[in-house]
Design a protein around this motif. Structure first.
Motif, PDB file in Angstrom:
ATOM      1  N   CYS A  78       0.776  -1.053   0.115  1.00  0.00           N
ATOM      2  CA  CYS A  78      -0.032  -0.048   0.240  1.00  0.00           C
ATOM      3  C   CYS A  78       0.930   1.316  -0.022  1.00  0.00           C
ATOM      4  O   CYS A  78       1.670   1.258   0.660  1.00  0.00           O
ATOM      5  CB  CYS A  78      -0.984   0.008   1.399  1.00  0.00           C
ATOM      6  SG  CYS A  78      -1.862   1.485   1.525  1.00  0.00           S
ATOM      7  N   SER A  79       0.569   2.227  -0.848  1.00  0.00           N
ATOM      8  CA  SER A  79       1.245   3.526  -0.879  1.00  0.00           C
ATOM      9  C   SER A  79       0.655   4.432   0.307  1.00  0.00           C
ATOM     10  O   SER A  79       1.581   5.519   0.555  1.00  0.00           O
ATOM     11  CB  SER A  79       1.279   4.173  -2.419  1.00  0.00           C
ATOM     12  OG  SER A  79      -0.115   3.889  -2.858  1.00  0.00           O
ATOM     13  N   HIS A  80      -0.421   4.172   1.033  1.00  0.00           N
ATOM     14  CA  HIS A  80      -0.847   5.060   1.951  1.00  0.00           C
ATOM     15  C   HIS A  80      -1.381   4.294   3.249  1.00  0.00           C
ATOM     16  O   HIS A  80      -2.275   4.374   3.850  1.00  0.00           O
ATOM     17  CB  HIS A  80      -2.162   5.995   1.517  1.00  0.00           C
ATOM     18  CG  HIS A  80      -1.556   6.959   0.419  1.00  0.00           C
ATOM     19  ND1 HIS A  80      -2.088   6.436  -1.050  1.00  0.00           N
ATOM     20  CD2 HIS A  80      -1.031   8.105   0.387  1.00  0.00           C
ATOM     21  CE1 HIS A  80      -1.526   7.787  -1.659  1.00  0.00           C
ATOM     22  NE2 HIS A  80      -1.070   8.421  -0.945  1.00  0.00           N
ATOM     23  N   CYS A  85      -4.768   0.945   2.965  1.00  0.00           N
ATOM     24  CA  CYS A  85      -5.955   1.846   2.950  1.00  0.00           C
ATOM     25  C   CYS A  85      -6.871   1.394   2.256  1.00  0.00           C
ATOM     26  O   CYS A  85      -8.181   1.807   2.292  1.00  0.00           O
ATOM     27  CB  CYS A  85      -5.250   3.451   2.314  1.00  0.00           C
ATOM     28  SG  CYS A  85      -5.003   3.055   0.384  1.00  0.00           S
ATOM     29  N   LEU A  86      -6.767   0.417   1.211  1.00  0.00           N
ATOM     30  CA  LEU A  86      -7.946  -0.258   0.548  1.00  0.00           C
ATOM     31  C   LEU A  86      -8.241   0.668  -0.779  1.00  0.00           C
ATOM     32  O   LEU A  86      -9.225   0.515  -1.681  1.00  0.00           O
ATOM     33  CB  LEU A  86      -8.954  -0.779   1.165  1.00  0.00           C
ATOM     34  CG  LEU A  86      -8.681  -1.600   2.446  1.00  0.00           C
ATOM     35  CD1 LEU A  86     -10.006  -1.868   3.126  1.00  0.00           C
ATOM     36  CD2 LEU A  86      -8.113  -2.768   1.964  1.00  0.00           C
ATOM     37  N   LYS A  87      -7.463   2.191  -0.852  1.00  0.00           N
ATOM     38  CA  LYS A  87      -8.224   3.000  -1.874  1.00  0.00           C
ATOM     39  C   LYS A  87      -7.120   3.176  -2.966  1.00  0.00           C
ATOM     40  O   LYS A  87      -7.408   3.628  -4.148  1.00  0.00           O
ATOM     41  CB  LYS A  87      -8.634   4.128  -1.110  1.00  0.00           C
ATOM     42  CG  LYS A  87      -9.739   4.024  -0.139  1.00  0.00           C
ATOM     43  CD  LYS A  87     -10.253   5.373   0.460  1.00  0.00           C
ATOM     44  CE  LYS A  87     -11.444   5.248   1.445  1.00  0.00           C
ATOM     45  NZ  LYS A  87     -10.756   5.292   2.672  1.00  0.00           N
ATOM     46  N   CYS A  88      -5.827   3.229  -2.543  1.00  0.00           N
ATOM     47  CA  CYS A  88      -4.725   3.631  -3.334  1.00  0.00           C
ATOM     48  C   CYS A  88      -4.768   2.874  -4.521  1.00  0.00           C
ATOM     49  O   CYS A  88      -5.414   1.625  -4.469  1.00  0.00           O
ATOM     50  CB  CYS A  88      -3.527   3.641  -2.706  1.00  0.00           C
ATOM     51  SG  CYS A  88      -2.648   2.131  -2.404  1.00  0.00           S
ATOM     52  N   CYS A 114      -3.608  -1.037  -3.699  1.00  0.00           N
ATOM     53  CA  CYS A 114      -4.620  -1.582  -3.260  1.00  0.00           C
ATOM     54  C   CYS A 114      -5.619  -2.069  -4.109  1.00  0.00           C
ATOM     55  O   CYS A 114      -6.167  -3.208  -4.244  1.00  0.00           O
ATOM     56  CB  CYS A 114      -5.396  -0.871  -2.065  1.00  0.00           C
ATOM     57  SG  CYS A 114      -4.206  -0.994  -0.507  1.00  0.00           S
TER      58      CYS A 114
HETATM   59 ZN   LIG Z   1      -3.479   1.460  -0.340  1.00  0.00          ZN
END
Ligand SMILES: [Zn+2]
Length: 376
Positions: free
Chosen positions: A50-52, A59-62, A65
């Motif tokens: 994950c990058s965030h 983060c499940l959003k980047c 992910c």
């Molecule tokens: Zn992420």
């Protein structure tokens, strides 16, 4: 997006290991179906790349992910048992990548093996993890990660590795490539080659608690409360089963159960015959669900027999019937019915003639029940 359901303790332990950089390079997740082994593997792959990252992990959003979730990240490899498809010239998990992607997303990363065999249409074929799969992984391990920090290899049903595949995989584990995490899943650790098992960090996935399943069904799948409770109860900690159950209407079963047992009790042959006809026309899977549901009602009737109504776990519309049934039947009759129905379940699996099966079953149930005094 799928989160890991339940398993909070295990997840927090794994998170701590990731944060400290002490996550094992080989992990064996074991436990029965629907307990979240693959969902956890997915989450680990996301968290590691994950990058965030948040204090709770991925983060499940980047983009990373998202790509991992959609099985299109170049550093995460999914190996599932496959078969040799001669016509389409498919053999390895890479060849079946589209099917794997569809399948895992369809089942929210809580799949069951029988569904995979169904998806592949591989009923009469041997499914296995082949040496070609391991060779492909080995080749991929020789490059540095493309986008992420880690390469992740997830092997679903690792116990289905063919012996030559297992030996090749063992060699891979003996000289672990850098920045690579292996996650194997299996029903029990004993099914995996001991030399592989001993090189893995083992983690047991217990059946999920009812509350986690209910919450998940209600919030993520917008299931109404009573259906969610019923599915969670019947699923016995298996999320895959719970998901299957919410898509199946057991309300229609309630009437069938009541009418059938009443007809059998009163020895009304015409009705018994009609209902047998209806049951025999259901497809085999539905027949199994129906019989499972009937056994569930019987178990609850037995609870009611001991006057423990508060424990009853049946829908409201069939509660009264279940209670009466419990008061009506003797323990011997319960046993006899239970055995008869369990046996019928086996016959259904063995493709016997359904019409004859349900007619015979009706007569047997009728004989067992008519020994009783009062009608349910
Ligand atoms: Zn992420």
């Amino acid at each position: 997006m799928t989160q890991v359901i339940g398993q909070e303790y295990l997840q927090s332990q794994l998170l701590r290991a990731i944060q400290r950089g002490t996550i094992a390079h080989a992990n064996l997740f074991w436990g029965s179906a629907g307990t979240g082994k693959l969902a956890m593997a997915l989450w680990i792959a996301q968290t590691l790349n994950c990058s965030h990252t948040t204090p709770e992990g991925a983060c499940l959003k980047c983009p990373s992910c998202q790509k991992i979730y959609h099985l299109i990240h170049p550093d995460v490899y999914w190996i599932l048992p496959t078969y040799k498809n001669e016509t389409e010239k498919k053999r390895t998990s890479e060849d079946f990548a589209d099917e794997i992607r569809q399948f895992l997303l369809e089942h929210h990363f809580y799949p069951a093996y029988a569904q995979w065999v169904e998806k592949l249409d591989a009923h009469n074929k041997q499914t296995a993890i082949n040496i070609e799969d391991i060779r492909q992984i080995k080749q991929k391990m020789s490059y540095a990660p493309f986008e992420g920090h880690y390469k992740i290899v997830i092997l679903w049903h690792a116990e289905k590795m063919r012996p030559e595949a297992a030996n090749a995989f063992l060699k891979l584990l003996e000289e672990p490539p850098q920045n690579t995490i292996f996650i194997l899943t299996a029903p029990t650790p004993e099914q995996v080659l001991p030399t592989i098992q001993s090189r893995c960090q083992n983690a047991f996935f217990a059946p999920l608690n009812q509350k986690s399943i209910v919450n998940y069904l209600m919030h993520t799948h917008k299931t109404d409360e009573s259906t969610a409770y019923k599915a969670a109860f019947l699923a016995q900690g298996n999320l895959n089963e719970a998901l299957r159950l919410i898509h199946q209407d057991t309300h229609t079963f309630d009437d069938l159960v009541q009418n059938w047992l009443r007809a059998c009790y009163s020895v009304k042959y015409k009705e018994m015959q009609e209902i047998s006809e209806v049951l025999s026309k259901l497809n085999r899977e539905t027949q199994k669900h129906f019989l499972t549901y009937l056994l569930h009602i019987l178990r609850n009737a037995l609870i009611a027999h001991y006057e423990a109504q508060t424990l009853l776990f049946v829908p409201d519309n069939i509660k009264e019937f279940t209670t009466k049934l419990g008061k009506t039947l003797s323990i011997e009759s319960f046993n006899a019915l239970y055995q008869t129905l369990s046996q019928a379940m086996e016959y259904v699996s063995r493709n016997v003639n359904s019409r004859i099966l349900y007619l015979t079953l009706s007569i047997r149930i009728s004989k067992i029940m008519s020994r009783q005094q009062k009608a349910p």
